[in-house]
Design a protein around this motif. Structure first.
Motif, mmCIF file in Angstrom:
data_model
loop_
_atom_site.group_PDB
_atom_site.id
_atom_site.type_symbol
_atom_site.label_atom_id
_atom_site.label_comp_id
_atom_site.label_asym_id
_atom_site.label_seq_id
_atom_site.Cartn_x
_atom_site.Cartn_y
_atom_site.Cartn_z
ATOM 1 N N UNK A 717 -2.363 7.689 -9.624
ATOM 2 C CA UNK A 717 -1.413 6.478 -9.269
ATOM 3 C C UNK A 717 -0.736 6.559 -7.781
ATOM 4 N N UNK A 718 -0.187 7.887 -7.636
ATOM 5 C CA UNK A 718 0.694 8.212 -6.698
ATOM 6 C C UNK A 718 -0.352 7.878 -5.283
ATOM 7 N N UNK A 719 -1.490 8.519 -4.975
ATOM 8 C CA UNK A 719 -2.270 8.139 -3.973
ATOM 9 C C UNK A 719 -2.562 6.864 -3.864
ATOM 10 N N UNK A 720 -3.037 5.999 -5.061
ATOM 11 C CA UNK A 720 -3.528 4.717 -5.126
ATOM 12 C C UNK A 720 -2.445 3.920 -4.484
ATOM 13 N N UNK A 721 -1.157 4.210 -4.853
ATOM 14 C CA UNK A 721 -0.051 3.253 -4.057
ATOM 15 C C UNK A 721 0.157 3.444 -2.796
ATOM 16 N N UNK A 722 0.027 4.449 -2.236
ATOM 17 C CA UNK A 722 -0.281 4.725 -0.855
ATOM 18 C C UNK A 722 -1.179 4.240 -0.098
ATOM 19 N N UNK A 723 -2.356 4.400 -0.460
ATOM 20 C CA UNK A 723 -3.741 3.631 -0.203
ATOM 21 C C UNK A 723 -3.511 2.091 0.051
ATOM 22 N N UNK A 724 -2.940 1.467 -1.072
ATOM 23 C CA UNK A 724 -2.782 0.083 -1.110
ATOM 24 C C UNK A 724 -1.862 -0.255 -0.048
ATOM 25 N N UNK A 727 -3.372 0.114 3.300
ATOM 26 C CA UNK A 727 -4.590 -0.903 3.585
ATOM 27 C C UNK A 727 -3.726 -2.276 3.772
ATOM 28 N N UNK A 728 -2.497 -2.830 3.000
ATOM 29 C CA UNK A 728 -2.052 -4.022 3.184
ATOM 30 C C UNK A 728 -0.992 -4.191 4.534
ATOM 31 N N UNK A 729 -1.032 -3.316 5.243
ATOM 32 C CA UNK A 729 -0.138 -3.180 6.352
ATOM 33 C C UNK A 729 -0.649 -4.328 7.267
ATOM 34 N N UNK A 730 0.300 -5.090 7.940
ATOM 35 C CA UNK A 730 -0.160 -6.321 8.703
ATOM 36 C C UNK A 730 -0.421 -5.753 10.227
ATOM 37 N N UNK A 742 -7.037 3.591 12.229
ATOM 38 C CA UNK A 742 -6.423 4.367 10.862
ATOM 39 C C UNK A 742 -6.401 3.334 9.539
ATOM 40 N N UNK A 743 -5.854 2.194 9.894
ATOM 41 C CA UNK A 743 -5.487 1.370 8.655
ATOM 42 C C UNK A 743 -6.889 0.626 8.246
ATOM 43 N N UNK A 744 -7.895 0.407 9.436
ATOM 44 C CA UNK A 744 -9.144 -0.122 9.329
ATOM 45 C C UNK A 744 -9.967 0.965 8.553
ATOM 46 N N UNK A 745 -9.799 2.192 8.796
ATOM 47 C CA UNK A 745 -10.595 3.346 8.043
ATOM 48 C C UNK A 745 -10.093 3.419 6.506
ATOM 49 N N UNK A 746 -8.958 3.244 6.340
ATOM 50 C CA UNK A 746 -8.215 3.314 5.168
ATOM 51 C C UNK A 746 -8.951 2.374 4.162
ATOM 52 N N UNK A 747 -9.003 1.276 4.877
ATOM 53 C CA UNK A 747 -9.195 -0.082 4.189
ATOM 54 C C UNK A 747 -10.944 0.168 3.827
ATOM 55 N N UNK A 755 -15.145 5.622 -6.998
ATOM 56 C CA UNK A 755 -15.666 5.001 -8.263
ATOM 57 C C UNK A 755 -15.130 3.630 -8.406
ATOM 58 N N UNK A 756 -16.166 2.845 -9.214
ATOM 59 C CA UNK A 756 -15.943 1.428 -9.423
ATOM 60 C C UNK A 756 -14.517 1.212 -10.193
ATOM 61 N N UNK A 757 -14.267 2.209 -11.184
ATOM 62 C CA UNK A 757 -13.005 1.804 -11.862
ATOM 63 C C UNK A 757 -11.739 1.959 -10.987
ATOM 64 N N UNK A 758 -11.756 3.152 -10.049
ATOM 65 C CA UNK A 758 -10.717 3.452 -8.906
ATOM 66 C C UNK A 758 -10.591 2.114 -8.087
ATOM 67 N N UNK A 759 -12.127 1.657 -7.748
ATOM 68 C CA UNK A 759 -11.983 0.501 -6.689
ATOM 69 C C UNK A 759 -11.328 -0.652 -7.320
ATOM 70 N N UNK A 760 -11.571 -0.955 -8.681
ATOM 71 C CA UNK A 760 -10.983 -2.199 -9.365
ATOM 72 C C UNK A 760 -9.364 -2.065 -9.392
ATOM 73 N N UNK A 761 -8.921 -0.688 -9.632
ATOM 74 C CA UNK A 761 -7.386 -0.417 -9.684
ATOM 75 C C UNK A 761 -6.932 -0.805 -8.128
ATOM 76 N N UNK A 762 -7.726 -0.225 -7.116
ATOM 77 C CA UNK A 762 -7.156 -0.605 -5.775
ATOM 78 C C UNK A 762 -7.042 -2.152 -5.714
#
Length: 842
Positions: A717-724, A727-730, A742-747, A755-762
Motif C-alpha cells: 500500500x505504501x509503494x502504491x500510494x507513492x506511485x499514484x 503518476x497523477x502529478x500535473x 520520470x513521471x511518464x515512465x512511472x505511469x 499483476x492485474x490485481x495491483x494494476x486494478x488497485x492503482x
C-alpha cells in the motif's frame, strides 16, 4: 671393471625383430627392454632437406652428426651415449636411413674413466656398419675423440661470437637447476660439439655429468634435453605453450637472447676452459656436497681459485666471506681462506673483516684473528661515531687491557665531538662496549648532548637518541633538566619542544616538572592530532582547571582548524556537565556544528553531538541561536523516526530560513525523501506539496519511486500510494524535462508489468485525481485479460486524456527513460523506520 653395453639401431634386413626395417641390428648380452626403449627414443634422425638424398660418401660426411648423451640420475651415474649418423639408403634403396651406435652403462663415469659424454665426439669407438650377428660384445672404456680443452680453447679464440659464452653457460645453468632447454645453432655439428664441450668443461663436474644433450636435432621443439644443437636449415618452430621453455643461441646468424649472468659464470669464463679443470680439482676440498645452483657453487670455486693464485673480483671475495660463516666443514682450511682473502683484498669493509676474523678464530689461527682484530678496533669506533655506511654496532669488550685502551680513545674522541650525532653515538658506543666511564664523565656528556639536541633538528637521529634514552637512564634526567633550563632561562622559548620529538621524553620523566610537561604535551599534540582531546584534558589537570580557554584551544587546534563532530562530542562528554565553561568553548561548539555536511556518516556524528549538547547542563554552554538550531535538528530527526504519513513529514521540514543550518540542510537532502517513501502518502495532499521540494529533492523522489516501481519489489500500500502520487502529478507541478520523463515512465510501467490485481488497485487510486489515466489503466488491463501474452508497449505522455488540466505540446517525447541510477541512502533512521513499518504491516 665396468663395461659399456652396445646397441646398433638402423633399418636393416636382419636384426632382433625378425623382419626387415628399423630395428636393433645387434645388442650386447644383458641389455634390458627398458634400455632398448630409451635408445630407440633417442636414436631418431631427420636430415636437413638439402641432404636428405645424400648417397655418396662425400655428401654423407656433410650430414650433421648427432652425439647424444642422456643421464638418468642427477649425477649421471646411469647414462646412455649414442652417435647417430645419416647413411642415406637402406637395403631396399630407400632414403632416410640412419645408423645409431649406443653405449649404455649403469656407472657411466667409472666405465668411461671419468670421461665426459661430449669427449666421445668423433671417438674411434663409433661405427656405422651393421653387425653380421644379433649379439655384439660389451665394450671396455672407449677411447676419447680429438675434442679436448686445447681444441675448445682454440675454437673459442677464433669464433666471432665467443664473447657470448657467459650467456650460454648461464642459460645452461638455468636449464639444469630450474627448467627448460637451450638450443645452439651453428653452421655444422663440429662447431656445435665445441660449444657443448666448452659448457661441459666450465660446468661443475657433477652438473656436467648430469647434462643431457644432442648435437643435432632437426626439430628442437620435440626434444626435452638440456642442450640441443641444430643447423640453420632446421625447423625452429616452437608451440605457443613451449616457446618460453627454449632459449635459442643462433651463432650462425648472430642472434642471441638476453640472459642474466651470475658472478659464478663470470668467474668460470674468466678462468677459461684451459685452466678450469685444475680449479675443479681444487674445489673438491671446499665443497660440502649437494651444491646445485650457481649461488651454491660460487664461494667454493672462488675460494679454490684464490688459493691457486687467481685474482678474484670484489663480488667473488664477498661471496667467499659471506659463505665462510656457515662453512664449518672446512675446519682449519677456513682460516687459510680467511688469510688469503684478507691479504689479497685490502678494501674490505669492517663488517666483512669481522667475518674473516671470526673465520680465522674458528679455524684455529689465533695469529690471523688478532691481526685482523687489531686493524678493526679503532676503525670500528671511528666509523660508528661518524655513522659511516660500514659502521658495525659496538660489542662488549671483555679483555681488561683492551677495554682500558678503548676508554682512553673514547674520552679523546668525546672531547673532539661537535655534532649531536657524534655525541649520541659516542654514548651508545660506550654503553654497547661496556666501557668503564666515571659518573662525572657520563653526566658531562649527557648534559652537553641534551643542549645540543635542543639547539638543532633531531629528526635525522631520532632512532639513535631513542635507543640512547632506552639504554642510558641518566640521559633522560639530563634531557629534562636541559629543557626546563631553557624554558625558565629565556623568554619566548615556549615552542622549544615543537621541533623536538615528543617521544624522547615520557610523561613519567616530567612528573615533577609541570612547565616542561605542558609544553611536552603541546608538542605531542601537533604530531599526534588524534590524541589532541585527551592531551587537552591532561593539560587542564596540570593547570588545575576544568574548562579550556581560547588560548589553549587555539594553540592545540590552531585558528585554521576546528573541532570535528567526534572531537566536539568527546569534549562534551569529558567537560563537567553541571559546571560553567569558558566562553570560548561555546564559540568552538558553534564552529563544530556549523561544518558542512555531505555524507550520512558526518550527519550521524553531528546528530550525536546535538544529542549530547541537548542535556540541560551542556545546553547552557551554547549561544542562544546555536541552542535553537540544535533543538530544530533534533526535532527533525525525531520526526523522521515518528512520522506516520509522508505529507506530515514534508510539512515538518518547513524550517524558517534563519534556522536552516548544516544539520537541517543535510537531514533534508539525505533523509527526507527516503523517509517519505517508507511512509504512506495522502495522494491529494502530497501532490500539492511536492512542488515545495527543491528541484534536486523532487528529482530524487521521482527517481526513487521509479526505481522501486521497476525493481521487482512487492506492491504494498505504501509503494502504491507513492506511485499514484507521482503518476497523477500535473505538468505544471514539474519543472524540468527530466521530471516529465520520470513521471511518464512511472505511469507506463505498471500497465505492462504489474499483476492485474495491483494494476486494478492503482486504477482505483488514481481515478479521483486523474480519471483519464485511470481509464488507460482499465483499458490495458482489459486488453491483457483478453490476450494474456500481449503486453502494452505504449506510454502515456501528458495530454488531454490523462491530464485534462494541461495538454502536452506537439511532439512531446513518448518513450520511457532508462531507470535512473539513484539509490536512497541507508541511514540508521531509515533502517529503524523501515523495521517499524514492516512490523506494522505497511
Amino acid at each position: 671393471m665396468k663395461h659399456f653395453q652396445q646397441l646398433y639401431y638402423t633399418s636393416c634386413e636382419h636384426g632382433l625383430s625378425g623382419f626387415s626395417g628399423f630395428q636393433f641390428n645387434a645388442v650386447s648380452p644383458g641389455v634390458t627392454a627398458g634400455t632398448r626403449q630409451a635408445v630407440e627414443a633417442l636414436a631418431g634422425y631427420e636430415p636437413p632437406r638439402s641432404l636428405a638424398e645424400s648417397d655418396t660418401p662425400e655428401l654423407l660426411e656433410r650430414c650433421p652428426v648427432n652425439l647424444c648423451y642422456r643421464p638418468y640420475d642427477r649425477d649421471g651415474r646411469r647414462a646412455t651415449a649414442l652417435c647417430v649418423r645419416y647413411v642415406g639408403r637402406d637395403s631396399a634403396r630407400r632414403f632416410g636411413n640412419y645408423f645409431a651406435h649406443a653405449l649404455h652403462s649403469e656407472d657411466f663415469r667409472e666405465a668411461a674413466g671419468g670421461m665426459l659424454g661430449i669427449e666421445l665426439w668423433n671417438s674411434p669407438v663409433w661405427t656405422r656398419t651393421v653387425a653380421p650377428a644379433t649379439e655384439i660384445p660389451a665394450l671396455a672404456a672407449p677411447a676419447p675423440g680429438p675434442l679436448d680443452v686445447r681444441a675448445v680453447a682454440e675454437f673459442l679464440r677464433g669464433h666471432p661470437h665467443a664473447a657470448r659464452l657467459p650467456e650460454l653457460l648461464a642459460a645452461v645453468f638455468a636449464a639444469l637447476t630450474e627448467h627448460g632447454s637451450v638450443v645452439v645453432v651453428d653452421r655444422d655439428t663440429e662447431r656445435i660439439a665445441r660449444w657443448f664441450a666448452a659448457v661441459s668443461y666450465l660446468l661443475p663436474p657433477p652438473l656436467a655429468r648430469g647434462l643431457s644433450f644432442a648435437t643435432y636435432v632437426f626439430r628442437p621443439g620435440r626434444s626435452r634435453l638440456h642442450l640441443i644443437g641444430t643447423v640453420p636449415e632446421a625447423q625452429l618452430a616452437f608451440g605457443t605453450d613451449d616457446e618460453a621453455a627454449y632459449t635459442v643461441f643462433d651463432f650462425s646468424r648472430g642472434v642471441f637472447p638476453e640472459v642474466p649472468v651470475s658472478d659464478l659464470v663470470r668467474l668460470l669464463t674468466r678462468i677459461g676452459v684451459e685452466s678450469v679443470r685444475l680449479v675443479w680439482s681444487w674445489t673438491a676440498d671446499y665443497t660440502r656436497g649437494g651444491e646445485e645452483t650457481p649461488d651454491d657453487w660460487h664461494a667454493p670455486v672462488a675460494a679454490a681459485a684464490c688459493a691457486g693464485g687467481i685474482t678474484l673480483t670484489r663480488a667473488d671475495a664477498h661471496a667467499v666471506i659471506d659463505w665462510l660463516a656457515g662453512a664449518d666443514h672446512l675446519g682449519a682450511l677456513g682460516a687459510t681462506v680467511a688469510d688469503d682473502i684478507h691479504r689479497k683484498h685490502r678494501d674490505l669493509d669492517d663488517g666483512r673483516l669481522a667475518m674473516l676474523s671470526s673465520a680465522a678464530k674458528a679455524g684455529g689461527d689465533i695469529g690471523v684473528h688478532r691481526e685482523i682484530e687489531g686493524k678493526l678496533h679503532a676503525a670500528r669506533m671511528r666509523a660508528y661515531i661518524r655513522a659511516a655506511g660500514n659502521a658495525a654496532p659496538p660489542v662488549p669488550i671483555d679483555d681488561p687491557t683492551t677495554r682500558e685502551r678503548a676508554t682512553a680513545l673514547w674520552e679523546r674522541l668525546a672531547a673532539e665531538a661537535r655534532t649531536p650525532r657524534e655525541r649520541t653515538r659516542l654514548l651508545l658506543w660506550a654503553v654497547g662496549a661496556r666501557l668503564s666511564l666515571t659518573r662525572e664523565a657520563v653526566e658531562r656528556a649527557t648534559l652537553g648532548l641534551a643542549h645540543a639536541l635542543l639547539a638543532s633538528s633531531t629528526d635525522d637521529l631520532l632512532d639513535e637518541v631513542s635507543e640512547l634514552l632506552r639504554v642510558l637512564p641518566a640521559m633522560r634526567e639530563s634531557l629534562a633538566a636541559a629543557v626546563e633550563e631553557v624554558l625558565k632561562g629565556r623568554s619566548g622559548q615556549e615552542q622549544v619542544l615543537s621541533h623536538f620529538p615528543a617521544n624522547l621524553l615520557r610523561e613519567a620523566d616530567l612528573a615533577d616538572r609541570p612547565l616542561v610537561l605542558e609544553h611536552h604535551l603541546r608538542a605531542r599534540a601537533e604530531r599526534m592530532r588524534s590524541d589532541t582531546v585527551p592531551i587537552m584534558f591532561k593539560i587542564l589537570k596540570i593547570r588545575g582547571r576544568t574548562s579550556p580557554d581560547e588560548e589553549l584551544v587555539s594553540a592545540l587546534w590552531h585558528p585554521s582548524r576546528t573541532w570535528s563532530h567526534e572531537e566536539a562530542a568527546w569534549i562534551a562528554r569529558l567537560l563537567p556537565a553541571a559546571e560553567p565553561v569558558d566562553e570560548a568553548v561555546g564559540a568552538w561548539f558553534r564552529r563544530a556544528l556549523g561544518q558542512d555536511i555531505q555524507e550520512e556518516e558526518s550527519l550521524e556524528a553531528c546528530l550525536r553531538l546535538c544529542g549530547l549538547l541537548a542535556d540541560p547542563g551542556r545546553f547552557a554552554w551554547l549561544p542562544a541561536d546555536v541552542g535553537e538550531r540544535v533543538r530544530v535538528a533534533l526535532d527533525l530527526n525525531r520526526v523522521l523516526r515518528e512520522a506516520v504519513e509522508a505529507t506530515d513529514l514534508l510539512a515538518a521540514f518547513e524550517v524558517p530560513p534563519k534556522l536552516r543550518w548544516s544539520a537541517t540542510l543535510a537531514l533534508t537532502s539525505l533523509c527526507l525523501v527516503p523517509a517519505m517513501l517508507w511512509l504512506p502518502a495522502d495522494i491529494a495532499r502530497l501532490r500539492g506539496r511536492l512542488r515545495e521540494l527543491s528541484d534536486r529533492d523532487l528529482d530524487r523522489y521521482l527517481s526513487d519511486v521509479y526505481r522501486r516501481v521497476t525493481g521487482g519489489e512487492g506492491i504494498g500500500d505504501v509503494l502504491l500510494s507513492h506511485v499514484a502520487t507521482a503518476a497523477t502529478l500535473s505538468r505544471r507541478s514539474l519543472r524540468t524535462h527530466a521530471q516529465l520523463e520520470l513521471v511518464t515512465a512511472i505511469r507506463s510501467h505498471p500497465a505492462a508489468h504489474w499483476r492485474l490485481a495491483d494494476l486494478a488497485r492503482l486504477e482505483a487510486a488514481v481515478r479521483p485525481h486523474q480519471p483519464g489515466l485511470a481509464d488507460h489503466y482499465a483499458e490495458d488491463a482489459e486488453a491483457r485479460r483478453s490476450s494474456p501474452q500481449r503486453r502494452p508497449r505504449r506510454v502515456w505522455p501528458f495530454g488531454r486524456h490523462t491530464e485534462p488540466a494541461a495538454a502536452d505540446p506537439p511532439g512531446a517525447r513518448a518513450s520511457a527513460p532508462s531507470a535512473p541510477d539513484a539509490a536512497s541512502p541507508d541511514t540508521s533512521r531509515k533502517k529503524s523506520s523501515d523495521k517499524s513499518r514492516k512490523e506494522k504491516g505497511q
